[in-house]
Scaffold this motif. Structure first.
Motif, PDB file in Angstrom:
ATOM      1  N   ASP A 204       0.849  -1.180   0.000  1.00  0.00           N
ATOM      2  CA  ASP A 204       0.000   0.000   0.000  1.00  0.00           C
ATOM      3  C   ASP A 204       0.897   1.247   0.000  1.00  0.00           C
ATOM      4  OD1 ASP A 204      -1.957   1.884   0.340  1.00  0.00           O
ATOM      5  OD2 ASP A 204      -2.399   1.355   2.426  1.00  0.00           O
ATOM      6  N   GLY A 207      -0.850   4.492   1.200  1.00  0.00           N
ATOM      7  CA  GLY A 207      -1.017   4.456   2.652  1.00  0.00           C
ATOM      8  C   GLY A 207       0.295   4.694   3.379  1.00  0.00           C
ATOM      9  N   PHE A 249      -6.775  11.766   5.485  1.00  0.00           N
ATOM     10  CA  PHE A 249      -6.759  10.950   4.270  1.00  0.00           C
ATOM     11  C   PHE A 249      -6.228   9.549   4.552  1.00  0.00           C
ATOM     12  CE2 PHE A 249      -7.214  14.971   1.948  1.00  0.00           C
ATOM     13  CZ  PHE A 249      -8.124  14.585   0.969  1.00  0.00           C
ATOM     14  N   TRP A 253      -8.247   6.231   3.561  1.00  0.00           N
ATOM     15  CA  TRP A 253      -7.606   5.323   2.609  1.00  0.00           C
ATOM     16  C   TRP A 253      -7.437   3.920   3.200  1.00  0.00           C
ATOM     17  CZ3 TRP A 253      -6.399   5.611  -2.461  1.00  0.00           C
ATOM     18  CH2 TRP A 253      -5.544   4.645  -2.977  1.00  0.00           C
ATOM     19  N   GLU A 254      -6.946   3.851   4.428  1.00  0.00           N
ATOM     20  CA  GLU A 254      -6.680   2.551   5.040  1.00  0.00           C
ATOM     21  C   GLU A 254      -7.961   1.755   5.281  1.00  0.00           C
ATOM     22  OE1 GLU A 254      -3.180   1.349   5.839  1.00  0.00           O
ATOM     23  OE2 GLU A 254      -3.433   2.719   4.155  1.00  0.00           O
ATOM     24  N   GLN A 257      -9.020   0.084   1.751  1.00  0.00           N
ATOM     25  CA  GLN A 257      -8.081  -0.713   0.963  1.00  0.00           C
ATOM     26  C   GLN A 257      -8.184  -2.200   1.280  1.00  0.00           C
ATOM     27  OE1 GLN A 257      -5.809   0.307  -1.637  1.00  0.00           O
ATOM     28  NE2 GLN A 257      -7.428   1.832  -1.430  1.00  0.00           N
TER      29      GLN A 257
END
Length: 515
Positions: A204, A207, A249, A253-254, A257
């Motif tokens: 990632d 991330g 963010f 995002w995490e 995902q």
């Protein structure tokens, strides 16, 4: 993919593996505190201020914390044993380079790299050690592992102070050489053939980039805040905005995902959430005090680096003595009771230190640290048990990495916050105390007359008065921090009881759940 399943080790091989993994963990954790008492000397040799010298601690802590979440991905690509051995060897090499540094910039660069390679070492050492023991003795394995994580931060100031006073400060890094090489060799010999399978995993990258940005921006803001007058500085404002935006963010995002760098869904579990918050805040308060107490002893109380380390050393006595006992009984007693006991003793020690006067005896300071050893014996073991309880076996490595990331990051942040609070508090107390020093104050006039009789000039007299006010201000400020620490520890007792009781089997030998 579930973690590899290997038969438990027995006999001398188990003993040597335990020693090897404990040595590597000890070396790693030792480096979080060994520079504490040497900051003044290092700053003087490199021609920087003591506040800039604290970056030696925080740079290591932040990079260490950032690297921890990468452990799972690196294990998949490299294998856990190969990754662990590589990290230990690189740690030794970078320790040598830290000792050879001749300016702050190079030292900070090597400390950052050292922190990065150190990141996977702690969670991997824990995972490898648990694989060496049968599940019925998992509590004992955690206890042995926890002994190194509790004693190393205490031994750091002692060893660092002695080496700084009697040899030279680079040896606080050179000492990692023999320890690391012995640990790597013993680990290779005892765990050979117990390598995990490798596989290609996506990483990632977004991330990871967001993680580096928000953690790095926050740490730089904390480190540079006092120097740049905090939010009166456009630089600090910019760093704060970057930290808030990237953190927001990062969370979004995490959570969306498929292969996140940090598995935030672990926080859906109440025990993981409460235990992680408790160990993060508890360690932050503990580590913040661990940083400022040696600085207070040296800059205010007149202790040498060696004595500043020695007077804090008794904290390790009861930790070493009681940790194995706690490990043998942790499956029989509600670990929340142990955690509450730890926080209560931490609070008692903090309130006790808040009563220290400028003429406090060395033995009183040492006794407060001796009592704190009772808390250290139960702190890590109990909270680790709460955090990992109820988790599936395949989620334990991710859980271990996440809570260690938060704990290490909090310790690094606390080093900056506690030193800033101490300095700001001293400034505030200095202003209050000087209000009483006037030409119309009888004590001031009497003090001036006494010094004047010795032939001192007016400028010299007021210089002495100002120096004493500064000393008293630093003492008043640190007692405020001790009061704050005590209150925070008491609040954490309530937090830990929000977790569910940890289920225990009546027959531990047949327990198939990881504690």
């Amino acid at each position: 993919m579930p973690p590899p399943s290997f038969p438990p080790l027995t006999g001398n091989r188990l003993v040597l593996a335990t020693i090897a993994l404990s040595l590597a963990t000890f070396m790693n954790v030792l480096d979080t505190t060994i520079a504490n008492v040497a900051l003044t000397t290092i700053a003087g040799d490199l021609g920087v201020s003591v506040s800039q010298g604290t970056w030696i601690i925080t740079s290591f802590g932040v990079s260490n914390a950032i690297a921890v979440p990468l452990t799972g991905w690196l294990v998949g690509r490299i294998g856990q044993l190969r990754l662990f051995l590589s990290a230990v060897v690189l740690f030794v090499v970078l320790s040598l380079l830290c000792g050879l540094s001749t300016n702050l910039e190079s030292l900070l660069a090597f400390r950052c790299l050292q922190g990065l390679v150190a990141g996977p070492m702690v969670p991997l050492s824990q995972a490898l050690l648990l694989q060496c023991y049968p599940k019925a003795k998992a509590g004992m394995a955690i206890a042995l592992w926890s002994m190194t994580t509790t004693v190393a931060p205490v031994m750091g100031p002692v060893l660092g102070g002695w080496l700084t006073d009697n040899v030279s400060w680079p040896w606080i890094f050179y000492i990692n050489g023999p320890i690391g090489l012995i640990a790597a060799w013993l680990t290779f010999v005892t765990l050979k053939g117990r390598e995990s399978a490798t596989r290609t995993l996506p990483i990632d990258t977004i991330g990871l980039a967001l993680l580096v940005l928000w953690v790095g921006a926050t740490q730089i803001m904390l480190d540079k805040g006092k120097e740049l007058d905090w939010f009166n500085s456009s630089t600090i404002m910019a760093l704060a905005i970057i930290a808030v935006v990237t953190f927001t963010f990062f969370l979004i995002w995490e959570l969306t995902q498929k292969h996140p760098i940090v598995d935030l869904t672990l926080f859906k579990g109440r025990n993981f959430t409460t235990g992680t918050i408790a160990i993060t805040l508890g360690y932050a308060v503990f580590f913040g005090n661990l940083v400022v107490i040696p600085m207070w002893l040296q800059s205010v109380m007149g202790y040498t680096a060696t004595w500043a380390g020695l007077v804090t050393a008794p904290i390790g006595f009861f930790s070493l003595l009681l940790s194995p006992l706690i490990g043998r009984t942790i499956h029989k007693v509600d670990p929340r009771l142990f955690a509450s006991f730890a926080f209560f003793i931490f609070a008692v020690c903090s309130f006790w230190r808040s009563t220290f006067s400028p003429d406090v005896a060395l033995w009183d300071i040492a006794a407060s640290h001796l009592l704190q050893g009772f808390a250290m014996a139960t702190f890590f073991i109990a909270l680790t048990t709460v955090i990992l309880s109820g988790l599936d076996q395949q989620r334990i490595p991710a859980a271990s990495g996440l809570y260690n990331f938060m704990r290490i990051m909090a310790g690094s942040f606390a080093a900056s916050v506690w030193t800033t609070l101490w300095e700001n508090g001293a400034t505030r107390h200095h202003a209050y105390l000087t209000e009483s020093v006037t030409a119309y104050s009888a004590p001031t006039a009497h003090f001036e007359a006494g010094l004047g009789a010795l032939g001192l000039t007016t400028g010299q007299i007021y210089g002495i008065i100002n120096a004493e006010i500064g000393r008293q201000s630093l003492i008043l400020s640190i007692t405020d921090l001790f009061w704050l620490s005590g209150l925070l520890f008491l609040v954490l007792i309530g937090l830990i009881w929000l977790s569910h009781p940890v289920r225990r089997e009546t027959r531990p030998a047949k327990d198939d759940r990881n504690r």
